[in-house]
Scaffold this motif. Structure first.
Motif, PDB file in Angstrom:
ATOM      1  N   MET A   1       0.831  -1.205   0.000  1.00 13.23           N
ATOM      2  CA  MET A   1       0.000   0.000   0.000  1.00 13.23           C
ATOM      3  C   MET A   1       0.864   1.252   0.000  1.00 13.23           C
ATOM      4  O   MET A   1       0.549   2.242  -0.659  1.00 13.23           O
ATOM      5  CB  MET A   1      -0.933  -0.004   1.221  1.00 13.23           C
ATOM      6  N   LEU A   2       1.951   1.209   0.768  1.00 15.69           N
ATOM      7  CA  LEU A   2       2.862   2.359   0.792  1.00 15.69           C
ATOM      8  C   LEU A   2       3.357   2.652  -0.617  1.00 15.69           C
ATOM      9  O   LEU A   2       3.354   3.802  -1.082  1.00 15.69           O
ATOM     10  CB  LEU A   2       4.039   2.053   1.722  1.00 15.69           C
ATOM     11  N   GLY A   3       3.770   1.601  -1.311  1.00 17.96           N
ATOM     12  CA  GLY A   3       4.263   1.779  -2.673  1.00 17.96           C
ATOM     13  C   GLY A   3       3.195   2.349  -3.594  1.00 17.96           C
ATOM     14  O   GLY A   3       3.466   3.225  -4.414  1.00 17.96           O
ATOM     15  N   LEU A   4       1.952   1.871  -3.429  1.00 17.02           N
ATOM     16  CA  LEU A   4       0.887   2.366  -4.299  1.00 17.02           C
ATOM     17  C   LEU A   4       0.604   3.828  -4.032  1.00 17.02           C
ATOM     18  O   LEU A   4       0.390   4.623  -4.941  1.00 17.02           O
ATOM     19  CB  LEU A   4      -0.386   1.547  -4.085  1.00 17.02           C
ATOM     20  N   LEU A   5       0.618   4.198  -2.742  1.00 15.42           N
ATOM     21  CA  LEU A   5       0.274   5.578  -2.390  1.00 15.42           C
ATOM     22  C   LEU A   5       1.392   6.541  -2.748  1.00 15.42           C
ATOM     23  O   LEU A   5       1.165   7.754  -2.814  1.00 15.42           O
ATOM     24  CB  LEU A   5      -0.063   5.664  -0.905  1.00 15.42           C
ATOM     25  N   ALA A   6       2.594   6.002  -2.976  1.00  9.46           N
ATOM     26  CA  ALA A   6       3.674   6.880  -3.411  1.00  9.46           C
ATOM     27  C   ALA A   6       3.376   7.442  -4.796  1.00  9.46           C
ATOM     28  O   ALA A   6       3.874   8.509  -5.158  1.00  9.46           O
ATOM     29  CB  ALA A   6       4.989   6.113  -3.434  1.00  9.46           C
ATOM     30  N   LEU A   7       2.543   6.735  -5.558  1.00  4.17           N
ATOM     31  CA  LEU A   7       2.167   7.172  -6.903  1.00  4.17           C
ATOM     32  C   LEU A   7       3.390   7.511  -7.738  1.00  4.17           C
ATOM     33  O   LEU A   7       3.473   8.582  -8.352  1.00  4.17           O
ATOM     34  CB  LEU A   7       1.196   8.357  -6.809  1.00  4.17           C
ATOM     35  N   ASP A   8       4.310   6.603  -7.705  1.00  7.03           N
ATOM     36  CA  ASP A   8       5.569   6.810  -8.392  1.00  7.03           C
ATOM     37  C   ASP A   8       5.820   5.566  -9.248  1.00  7.03           C
ATOM     38  O   ASP A   8       5.468   4.452  -8.849  1.00  7.03           O
ATOM     39  CB  ASP A   8       6.678   6.972  -7.349  1.00  7.03           C
ATOM     40  N   ALA A   9       6.435   5.778 -10.405  1.00  9.71           N
ATOM     41  CA  ALA A   9       6.571   4.659 -11.346  1.00  9.71           C
ATOM     42  C   ALA A   9       7.334   3.491 -10.730  1.00  9.71           C
ATOM     43  O   ALA A   9       6.897   2.337 -10.809  1.00  9.71           O
ATOM     44  CB  ALA A   9       7.262   5.133 -12.615  1.00  9.71           C
ATOM     45  N   ILE A  10       8.465   3.784 -10.091  1.00  7.88           N
ATOM     46  CA  ILE A  10       9.276   2.696  -9.539  1.00  7.88           C
ATOM     47  C   ILE A  10       8.550   2.026  -8.383  1.00  7.88           C
ATOM     48  O   ILE A  10       8.507   0.793  -8.272  1.00  7.88           O
ATOM     49  CB  ILE A  10      10.647   3.239  -9.082  1.00  7.88           C
ATOM     50  N   ALA A  11       7.919   2.848  -7.532  1.00  9.44           N
ATOM     51  CA  ALA A  11       7.226   2.275  -6.384  1.00  9.44           C
ATOM     52  C   ALA A  11       6.080   1.385  -6.843  1.00  9.44           C
ATOM     53  O   ALA A  11       5.809   0.345  -6.240  1.00  9.44           O
ATOM     54  CB  ALA A  11       6.714   3.394  -5.483  1.00  9.44           C
TER      55      ALA A  11
END
Lengths: 535, 486
Positions: free
Chosen positions: A331-341
Motif C-alpha cells: 500500500m505504501l508503494g501504491l500511495l507513493a504514486l511513483d513509477a518505480i514504487a
C-alpha cells in the motif's frame, strides 16, 4: 451465448476463467467416499488450467517482453443489454502477473491439501475450482458490474473452505470473513450504481458499466470522495489495512492450509489490485485528498503487523500478521504514486504470494505431522527434517527481503520510489518494518528448526516427501528467479502501470470539475454505442 | 359483455374449471387422487398458455380492456400472471409428497389452490377497486381454508384463525377505504380517481384516509411492517408446501395493485402530494427491511425465519416504488420473479425435509444433511444465497435492479439502508449453509417422503434461480418491453 461458447473453447481469458467452473461440475456428482478420485481429478484439472495459462501467456507476450492489453474476443459483448452491462474480459500487464500467480497456486494448493483435508474431498476440490474462477474473473473483468459479480462469487467458496475444513473456531472466522467482505462490497455496489447512473444522465441515456467509460467520468471532488470512500473501504478490508484487518488472523488461523495459501497468495492481492485498477484511477482527486490518511494507515499497518507477529506463539498466526505488514508495504508503494514504487508494489504482490504461500504450506506440512502449530512444541527440527529446514529458511529469507531473493527487489523498489515522492519520514519508518520482519521471521526459524530437540515426538518426524516437494519447488524457483532476474517480471507490467500513472497525473494536475460544469465524458464513449448496435 | 370478453377471461376460466374438475373427480373416484397433481399442473400450464394467447399482440381481438374496462389485459399483467402461475406450479409439485406423507391427499387442496390463482389473476388485471376487492375475497377465502388444510393439527387451525381474523379486519379496512375514496372522487376506477383528484385544489382528507386504509390492506397481504404480525405464525402452522405459494403469490398481485393505487394517488396529488406518498412508502420500506431482518436474525425455526425474511424482501421491493413512475414496474417484477423462485424453492425443501408438521422446524435439525441429501441441500443453499443477494443468482439481479432504481431516483440513503439491511440478511441465510455443511448430523431422517415431484420443484427453483441470474439477457429484455408497452 454462442459467442460465449466459442470463446470458451478458444485460447482466451474466458476459457482461463471458466474452465475450472465447468470442470468442477462432475465433482458435485461424486459421492463422499470417492476422495481419491476427487483428488486426482482436481489436480489434473488444475494442471490443465496451468497449461491453458501458459498457452495464453505465451501467445500474447510480446517479443520484447511487454504484455499488451488484450480484450477477449476483440471487444465487449452485450450481457444485460437493458443496462449496458457487457461481458468484457481483458488482461494487461497489471493483472497478468496476478492471474498467473492465481493459476499457479491452484495445483500447489491441491498438493498441499492432499493429507490435511480429510473429509468431503469432492466439495473441497469444487470449492477450490470455483474460487479460482472468482479470483481470475475479478482480475480480468473490464466491466464494473462483471467485476462486482466475480468479487462476490469468491466469497461463497472461501466461506465453505474456512467453515467446513477449518480449525476449532472456524464458524466464527468464516462468518466474520464473509460479513466483513460483504459489508464493504455492498457499499461499493451502491457507488458503482451511482456512477453508472451519473454516466447515463450525462451521456444521453445510454447505460454503461464499462471500465473505460467510467474512467472518463470526471466528477466533482466532493462526489469523488464519497465514491472513493466506498471503493477504498471495500479494498482496504480485503488488503487488509489497519484497522480493518481483524478478520484476517481469524480467517488464516482457522482456515485449512489450502485456504490460507489461497487467501494470502491471491485473495488479499485483489484488494491492492482494486486500488491500482479502480479506486485510484477512477477518483484521482479523492485519492490525493485521502492520501495522508491511507498513508498513515499503511505505515501503522507495517509496524503494527510486525510487532504483533513478533509476539505470536503460533506459527500460523505469525505468518498471518506478517501478511498485514507486507501488504502495508504494498500500500505504501501504491500511495507513493511513483513509477518505480508501483512496479515494486506489483512485484511485491507476487512476491508475497510466493513466499507467504510457501510459509503457509510449510506450516501446514508441520501441522499434518504433529497437529500443532505452537513454537514451544518444536525445536531442533533441522536434525530430523533437513529438507524441511532448508525450505523454511529459504522462504523466510525471501520474505525478510534477503538480496538475491524476490522480497528484496520489491521492497527496495517500493522504498526508493516512496523516497522520491513521499520524503524520508515514511520511508524511514517502513524500513524499520523490514528490520522487524527479520526479527520475527528469524525467531520463527530459530525456535522451530535450530537448537536441541526438546520433544520426543519430534525425533521420529519424517522429512518432506515428493508430493510436498512438488508443491514447494515451483514457488522457491520463482523466488530465486525474481530475485536474480527481476527485469523479466517487471517488463510486462511497466507500460500498463506507467499509463495509469500518467493518466492519474494528468487528471490531478487540473482541478476537478464543479457540479455545474458536469458534462458528458467525451472520449471513448463512441465505442459503447457501436457495441450496443453491433450486438 | 360479448364473446370477446369471455375469450379474454380464458386463463381464469381454465383455472377455475380445472379446480371444479379436480373436485368432481375427487367425488366420483377417489382412486384418482394421485393424479390430481398432474391434472392441476396441466391446468396451470394451459392457463399460462391462455395468458399468452389473450395478451395483446397474440390474440385476434387485440382489445386491452374487457367487461367495460373492468379488467385490463396487457403485457404487464401477463408478466405478473406468469410469476403467479410459476409459484402455483412449484407449490403443486411440492405438495404431492407432503399430502401423501400426511395422508391428507384430496381434491380440495388442488381445487382451492387453483381458485387462489384465479383470484390472483383477476386481482392483477382489475382496473377498479370493487373488482380488486371481489378477487381479493375470492383469493382470501381460499387462502384461509388452505392454511387450515392440515385439519388434524391444532397449529394449522391456529395459523388459519390468526390469518382469518386479521384478514377479515383488513377486508373491512379495504372496503371502507374504497367507500371513502368513492365518496371523495365519485369513482372506483384507478385512472378516473387520479383524474378526479387532479381536478381538485387539494386532496380531500377522506380520500387520503381511504388511500391509507387501502395501502394498509395491501400492506397486510404483502406482510409489510407494521402489518406483518400474522405472517410468521401463519407460515409456521400452515402446510409447508402451501406456504411456498402463500409467501409469494399474494404478494405478487398485491404489489401490482399497490403500484396502481399509488399511481392514481401520485397522478392526482401533484408534486407536493407525491412527496408525501413517497415518504409513506419509504417509511414502510425501511421499517420492513430493518424489522424483518433483525427479527429473522433471532429465529430458530426455519419457517419463521423465512417469514421474517419475506417481510424484509418486500421492504427491498418497495424501494422501487418510492419514486413512482413507469420505470418502477420492471424492478418490481424482476424482484418478484426472483423472490417467487427462491422462496418457493426454500419452502419446497422445508416441506420435504421436515416430517413433523406439528412441531417446530428447527434450523439446527438440518445439521449435516447437506451431505445426506446432496441434491436438496444444494438447492436450499442456492436459494439461500439467492435470498441473500449473492451473485450470480437472480436474487442478486433483483436487488441490483431495485437498488439501481432507488439510486437513480436520488434515494442513496434508502439504498444504503437497504444494503446494510441485506448484510444482516446474509448472516442468517448463511446460518442455513452453516448447518447444512459444517455441523455434524444430530438427527436421523424418519418418515420423510421425498418424491420425484418435490425434487423436481426444488431443482426447477434452484436452477431457475441460477440460470436467470447468470443469463438474464432475454428475460430482462422481455420484461422491459412488457412493462413499458402500455
Amino acid at each position: 451465448m454462442e459467442t460465449f461458447l466459442s470463446l470458451l473453447v478458444g485460447n482466451t481469458l474466458t476459457r482461463l476463467v471458466f474452465f475450472p467452473t465447468v470442470a468442477a461440475i462432475p465433482l458435485f456428482f461424486l459421492a463422499r467416499a470417492q476422495a481419491k478420485v476427487a483428488k486426482v481429478y482436481s489436480l489434473v484439472v488444475s494442471l490443465i488450467e496451468v497449461l491453458f495459462g501458459g498457452m495464453y501467456l505465451f501467445s500474447h507476450l510480446g517479443a520484447d517482453g511487454t504484455f499488451p492489453l488484450v480484450h477477449d474476443g476483440g471487444g465487449a459483448f452485450s450481457w444485460i443489454p437493458g443496462f449496458g452491462i457487457r461481458y468484457d474480459m481483458a488482461m494487461d500487464g497489471i493483472s497478468m502477473p496476478l492471474v498467473m500467480l492465481g493459476i499457479l497456486l491452484l495445483p500447489i494448493v491441491l498438493l498441499g491439501s492432499w493429507k490435511g483435508i480429510e473429509k468431503h474431498w469432492p466439495l473441497f476440490g469444487a470449492s477450490m475450482l470455483l474460487l479460482t474462477t472468482g479470483v481470475l474473473g475479478t482480475l480480468v473483468a473490464y466491466d464494473l458490474f462483471l467485476f462486482y459479480v466475480f468479487w462476490e462469487v469468491m466469497l461463497v467458496p472461501m466461506y465453505l473452505l474456512i467453515g467446513i475444513w477449518g480449525g476449532e473456531r472456524r464458524i466464527y472466522a468464516a462468518v466474520k470473513f464473509f460479513l466483513y467482505t460483504m459489508a464493504g462490497s455492498l457499499l461499493m455496489l451502491i457507488a458503482i450504481l451511482w456512477m453508472a447512473w451519473t454516466f447515463k444522465n450525462l451521456n444521453g441515456g445510454v447505460w454503461s458499466f464499462a471500465y473505460t467509460d467510467l474512467l472518463r467520468l470526471d466528477l466533482p471532488v466532493h462526489q469523488q470522495i464519497w465514491l472513493f470512500a466506498a471503493f477504498a473501504l471495500t479494498f482496504a478490508i480485503k488488503v487488509p489495512m489497519f484497522p480493518l484487518h481483524t478478520w484476517l488472523p481469524d480467517a488464516h488461523v482457522e482456515a485449512p492450509t489450502g485456504g490460507s495459501v489461497i487467501l494470502a497468495g491471491i485473495l488479499l492481492k485483489l484488494g491492492t489490485y482494486g486500488f491500482v485498477r479502480f479506486a485510484i484511477p477512477l477518483f484521482p482527486h479523492a485519492t490525493e485528498a485521502a492520501k495522508p490518511l491511507l498513508l498513515t494507515l499503511a505505515i501503522v499497518g507495517i509496524i503494527y503487523g510486525a510487532l504483533v507477529a513478533w509476539v505470536q506463539a503460533d506459527m500460523k498466526k505469525l505468518v498471518a500478521y506478517s501478511s498485514i505488514a507486507h501488504l502495508g508495504f504494498v500500500m505504501l508503494g501504491l500511495l507513493a504514486l511513483d513509477a518505480i514504487a508501483w512496479q515494486g508494489s506489483l512485484l511485491q504482490m507476487v512476491n508475497h504470494g510466493l513466499s507467504t504461500g510457501a510459509l503457509f504450506l510449510l506450516v501446514g506440512m508441520l501441522y499434518d505431522r504433529r497437529h500443532t502449530k505452537k513454537f514451544d512444541e518444536f525445536g531442533g527440527l533441522a536434525k530430523v527434517m533437513p529438507v524441511f529446514a532448508f525450505f523454511l529458511v529459504f522462504s523466510s529469507l525471501a520474505s525478510v527481503g534477503l538480496p538475491a531473493l524476490n522480497g528484496f527487489v520489491g521492497e527496495f523498489m517500493i522504498l526508493i520510489g516512496s523516497f522520491r515522492t513521499l520524503g524520508w519520514v515514511p520511508v524511514a519508518i517502513a524500513t524499520f518494518g523490514v528490520v522487524l520482519a527479520a526479527i520475527y521471521l528469524l525467531k520463527m526459524v530459530q525456535l522451530t528448526i535450530w537448537g536441541p530437540i526438546t520433544k520426543d515426538e519430534n525425533k521420529t518426524l519424517t522429512d518432506l516427501n515428493g508430493r510436498e516437494l512438488a508443491a514447494l519447488i515451483p514457488l522457491c524457483v520463482l523466488m530465486l528467479w525474481i530475485g536474480v532476474a527481476p527485469n523479466t517480471f517487471l517488463k510486462p507490467s511497466r507500460q500498463a502501470l506507467d499509463g495509469v500513472l500518467a493518466d492519474y497525473r494528468g487528471r490531478v494536475s487540473v482541478p476537478s470539475v464543479t457540479q455545474a460544469a458536469l458534462r458528458a465524458p467525451a472520449a471513448q464513449v463512441s465505442s459503447n454505442t457501436t457495441t450496443e448496435a453491433g450486438r | 359483455m360479448n364473446r370477446a370478453d369471455w375469450m379474454l377471461l380464458l386463463p381464469e376460466i381454465v383455472l377455475c374449471g380445472g379446480g371444479v374438475l379436480v373436485l368432481m373427480l375427487d367425488a366420483i373416484s377417489p382412486a384418482l387422487r394421485r393424479a390430481f397433481t398432474a391434472i392441476s399442473l396441466l391446468t396451470t400450464i394451459v392457463a399460462a398458455w391462455a395468458v399468452y394467447w389473450v395478451t395483446p399482440g397474440h390474440t385476434v381481438t387485440g382489445a386491452g380492456a374487457t367487461f367495460h374496462g373492468l379488467l385490463e389485459t396487457s403485457p404487464t399483467t401477463a408478466a405478473f400472471s406468469y410469476v403467479i402461475l410459476i409459484a402455483t406450479g412449484l407449490c403443486l409439485l411440492a405438495s404431492q409428497g407432503y399430502l401423501r406423507r400426511e395422508r391428507i391427499l384430496s381434491g380440495e387442496y388442488h381445487a382451492l389452490l387453483l381458485w387462489c390463482a384465479t383470484g390472483l389473476l383477476l386481482m392483477l388485471r382489475a382496473t377498479e377497486l370493487l373488482t380488486v376487492f371481489l378477487s381479493l375475497e375470492l383469493l382470501s377465502l381460499c387462502l384461509y381454508s388452505l392454511a387450515a388444510y392440515h385439519r388434524r393439527l391444532a397449529i394449522s387451525g391456529e395459523a388459519a384463525i390468526k390469518y382469518f381474523l386479521m384478514g377479515a379486519f383488513v377486508s373491512a379496512f379495504v372496503l371502507y377505504g374504497i367507500a371513502l375514496v368513492y365518496g371523495a372522487t365519485g369513482t372506483t376506477r384507478f385512472a378516473e380517481i387520479g383524474a378526479a383528484l387532479a381536478g381538485q385544489p387539494t386532496v380531500p382528507v377522506f380520500a387520503t384516509l381511504g388511500f391509507l386504509m387501502l395501502i394498509a390492506g395491501f400492506g397486510f397481504k404483502m406482510s409489510l411492517v407494521p402489518f406483518h404480525a400474522w405472517s410468521p405464525d401463519t407460515y409456521q402452522g400452515a402446510p409447508s408446501p402451501f406456504v411456498a405459494f402463500l409467501s409469494v403469490a399474494p404478494k405478487v398481485a398485491s404489489a401490482l395493485v399497490l403500484y396502481r393505487l399509488l399511481g392514481a394517488v401520485v397522478q392526482g396529488g401533484g408534486g407536493v402530494g407525491a412527496g408525501k406518498w413517497s415518504a409513506v412508502v419509504a417509511i414502510l420500506s425501511v421499517l420492513s427491511m430493518v424489522v424483518g431482518n433483525l427479527l429473522a436474525l433471532v429465529q430458530r425455526d426455519l419457517k419463521r425465519m423465512l417469514a421474517y425474511s419475506g417481510i424484509a424482501h418486500m421492504g427491498y421491493l418497495l424501494l422501487a416504488l418510492v419514486t413512482l413512475d413507469r420505470s418502477s414496474l420492471m424492478p418490481v417484477i424482476v424482484y418478484l420473479l426472483a423472490y417467487a423462485l427462491m422462496n418457493a424453492g426454500a419452502f419446497t425443501v422445508v416441506a420435504l425435509l421436515y416430517s413433523r408438521p406439528g412441531e417446530q422446524h428447527l434450523i439446527s435439525d438440518l445439521a449435516g444433511w447437506g451431505y445426506r441429501y446432496p441434491l436438496l441441500g444444494g438447492c436450499l443453499t442456492v436459494c439461500m444465497l439467492s435470498l441473500g443477494g449473492i451473485p450470480p443468482t437472480i436474487g442478486f439481479l433483483g436487488k441490483y435492479v431495485v437498488f439501481l432504481k432507488a439510486v437513480g431516483d436520488g434515494h442513496v440513503g434508502l439504498a444504503i439502508t437497504g444494503v446494510l439491511a441485506s448484510l444482516v440478511g446474509v448472516f442468517y441465510y448463511l446460518r442455513i449453509v452453516y448447518f447444512l455443511y459444517m455441523k455434524p448430523e444430530t438427527r436421523q431422517p424418519e418418515g420423510l417422503l421425498i418424491d420425484v415431484w418435490g425434487r423436481t420443484a426444488a431443482v426447477v427453483a434452484a436452477l431457475g434461480t441460477l440460470a436467470l441470474g447468470i443469463w438474464p439477457t432475454g428475460l430482462l429484455q422481455w420484461l422491459i418491453a412488457a412493462t413499458t408497452a402500455k
